[in-house]
Every structure is written in C-alpha cells, then in structure tokens.
Design a protein around this motif. Structure first.
Motif, short mmCIF file in Angstrom:
data_model
loop_
_atom_site.label_atom_id
_atom_site.label_comp_id
_atom_site.label_asym_id
_atom_site.label_seq_id
_atom_site.Cartn_x
_atom_site.Cartn_y
_atom_site.Cartn_z
N UNK A 1 9.75 4.22 -15.90
CA UNK A 1 9.13 5.48 -16.33
C UNK A 1 7.98 5.21 -17.28
N UNK A 2 8.17 4.32 -18.25
CA UNK A 2 7.11 4.02 -19.22
C UNK A 2 5.92 3.35 -18.55
N UNK A 3 6.18 2.48 -17.58
CA UNK A 3 5.09 1.85 -16.85
C UNK A 3 4.31 2.88 -16.04
N UNK A 4 5.02 3.80 -15.43
CA UNK A 4 4.39 4.87 -14.65
C UNK A 4 3.55 5.77 -15.55
N UNK B 1 0.83 -1.20 0.00
CA UNK B 1 0.00 0.00 0.00
C UNK B 1 0.88 1.26 0.00
N UNK B 2 1.94 1.22 0.79
CA UNK B 2 2.85 2.37 0.84
C UNK B 2 3.51 2.60 -0.51
N UNK B 3 3.86 1.49 -1.19
CA UNK B 3 4.46 1.60 -2.52
C UNK B 3 3.50 2.24 -3.51
N UNK B 4 2.20 1.89 -3.39
CA UNK B 4 1.19 2.48 -4.27
C UNK B 4 1.09 3.98 -4.03
N UNK B 5 1.12 4.38 -2.76
CA UNK B 5 1.10 5.80 -2.42
C UNK B 5 2.29 6.53 -3.04
N UNK B 6 3.47 5.94 -2.90
CA UNK B 6 4.68 6.56 -3.47
C UNK B 6 4.60 6.65 -4.99
N UNK B 7 4.01 5.63 -5.61
CA UNK B 7 3.86 5.63 -7.06
C UNK B 7 3.02 6.81 -7.51
N UNK B 8 1.87 7.02 -6.87
CA UNK B 8 1.01 8.13 -7.25
C UNK B 8 1.64 9.48 -6.93
N UNK B 9 2.40 9.53 -5.87
CA UNK B 9 3.11 10.77 -5.53
C UNK B 9 4.14 11.09 -6.61
N UNK C 1 3.93 10.10 -9.67
CA UNK C 1 3.16 10.49 -10.85
C UNK C 1 2.81 11.97 -10.79
N UNK C 2 2.47 12.42 -9.60
CA UNK C 2 2.14 13.83 -9.43
C UNK C 2 3.31 14.72 -9.77
N UNK C 3 4.51 14.30 -9.39
CA UNK C 3 5.72 15.07 -9.72
C UNK C 3 5.91 15.11 -11.24
N UNK C 4 5.77 13.97 -11.88
CA UNK C 4 5.94 13.90 -13.34
C UNK C 4 4.93 14.78 -14.07
N UNK C 5 3.68 14.76 -13.58
CA UNK C 5 2.64 15.57 -14.22
C UNK C 5 2.95 17.05 -14.14
N UNK C 6 3.58 17.45 -13.03
CA UNK C 6 3.92 18.86 -12.87
C UNK C 6 4.90 19.36 -13.90
N UNK D 1 0.07 3.18 -25.67
CA UNK D 1 1.32 3.51 -26.37
C UNK D 1 2.55 3.20 -25.53
N UNK D 2 2.47 3.51 -24.25
CA UNK D 2 3.65 3.37 -23.38
C UNK D 2 4.02 1.91 -23.14
N UNK D 3 3.03 1.03 -23.16
CA UNK D 3 3.34 -0.40 -23.07
C UNK D 3 4.05 -0.84 -24.34
N UNK D 4 3.57 -0.36 -25.49
CA UNK D 4 4.22 -0.71 -26.76
C UNK D 4 5.64 -0.17 -26.83
N UNK D 5 5.84 1.05 -26.33
CA UNK D 5 7.19 1.63 -26.33
C UNK D 5 8.13 0.75 -25.50
N UNK D 6 7.64 0.32 -24.33
CA UNK D 6 8.47 -0.51 -23.45
C UNK D 6 8.79 -1.85 -24.10
#
Length: 198
Positions: A149-152, A1-9, A11-16, A168-173
């Motif tokens: 990065x592509x999975x994220x 669960x903590x890993x999921x939280x970090x993943x979304x966090x 993602x938020x950085x990347x979106x910015x 697309x990102x799955x295909x790129x990977x």
C-alpha cells in the motif's frame, strides 16, 4: 505490462476513496457497490492519473528551476516546520490546485540527478520486494500488505504531488521495517533469556 495496468487500476480505486464523507474499510467496500460509482470513478481516476500527471510534470519542467536547497528540503525526513518547507511550499505550485510533481522536480535537476534518484529508488523498491517475498514465504500477510500500500501511494503521489509528499511514503515503509526488525530482535532476546532462565 499487465501488472503495471493492474497497479494503475488499483491506484484509481484508492484515489476514489479520498472524496468519501466517511473513511474506513466498511465505507470503502460499500462505495465500490454503490450504483456502480466505484467502478466508474476508478476508471476516471485511472485516466486522470495519466493525463493530469503528464501535464503537471510538463508544467513543472517549464516553471521549476534547479535548486539544491529545494531538493534537500524535499528529501529531508524531518518535519516540514524544522527544515523550512512551509517557507517554500507556496512557490512549489503550478497554480492553486496543482503542485509541482515529483517527476518534474527530478527531471529539472538534470540527467545525473534523474539517474541517481531513480536508481536509488529502484534499489529501495527491490529491498521492499525482497522483504515482501520473505514475509509471504513465512506465511505472514500484514507486513506485505502495508508495504505494498505504501509503495502504491508513493507511485500515485509521484505522478500528482510534490516530491516531499511522495517521498514520505518511502520513509514510512522504511520506518515500519525498522520497527519490525527491532521488535523481532527484542522478541528473540526475551525468548533467549526465558529459555536460559528455564
């Protein structure tokens, strides 16, 4: 669960980074330390991913209709101009700002397709995980970083964008893994010929 939280966090950085005037490693790092805007925007994007993704998916379930042609076009790895994506893309939107989301498009196709789609996606991500672990064990960092990065990015786009953009990102990977595999085989072949010639 903590890993999921970090993943979304994360993602938020990347979106910015999408709203920056300049792109690259230096502008991205600099933005994180500019008047705490990076941290503030990251938390907003974290919130936005959940809230917008939920409402966009609900909207997609209400407005989208089951259509196997749309699924075929969305999952087709060929360029959009070749498969007719641009003929239907304008119809794949909730409004001018929000497209139908991947999750909504999958759910609207029924239980069997939903199960099969996420089951196959799970298998692909398990394969990525295996490749990442093997590369890290071999002390290689580049490929694991790119695959992560592509999975994220796939996860981000699945919450907020249409199926075609997300997949697309799955295909790129997969393409990167294919090219890496071919490169390794060619290197081994050349090394073998060199050793045989010696």
């Amino acid at each position: 669960m903590f890993n999921l939280f970090l993943t979304f966090l994360f993602l938020g950085v990347l979106m910015g980074f999408r709203g920056l005037e300049k792109h690259g490693i230096i502008p991205y790092v600099a933005s994180l330390f500019s008047e705490q805007a990076g941290v503030r925007d990251s938390f907003f994007n974290f919130y936005y991913s959940f809230i917008f993704g939920v409402f966009a998916t609900i909207g997609t379930l209400k407005k989208a209709v089951p259509d196997w042609e749309v699924i075929f076009i969305s999952l087709n790895p060929l360029p959009g101009s070749m498969v007719g994506w641009y003929d239907i893309s304008e119809k794949m939107r909730l409004n001018i700002y929000a497209p139908f989301t991947l999750h909504g498009r999958v759910f609207v196709m029924g239980y069997f397709f939903t199960f099969m789609y996420f089951f196959i996606t799970g298998l692909i991500f398990s394969f990525f995980d295996k490749c990442i672990r093997k590369s890290l064990k071999d002390k290689k960092r580049g490929l694991p970083f790119v695959l992560t990065i592509l999975a994220v990015l796939h996860i981000i786009y699945a919450f907020e964008y249409n199926m075609r953009s997300s997949v697309r990102y799955i295909y790129y990977a997969l393409f990167i893994l294919f090219v890496t595999f071919i490169g390794k085989q060619c290197f081994k072949l050349l090394l073998k010929k060199s050793n045989d010639g010696a």
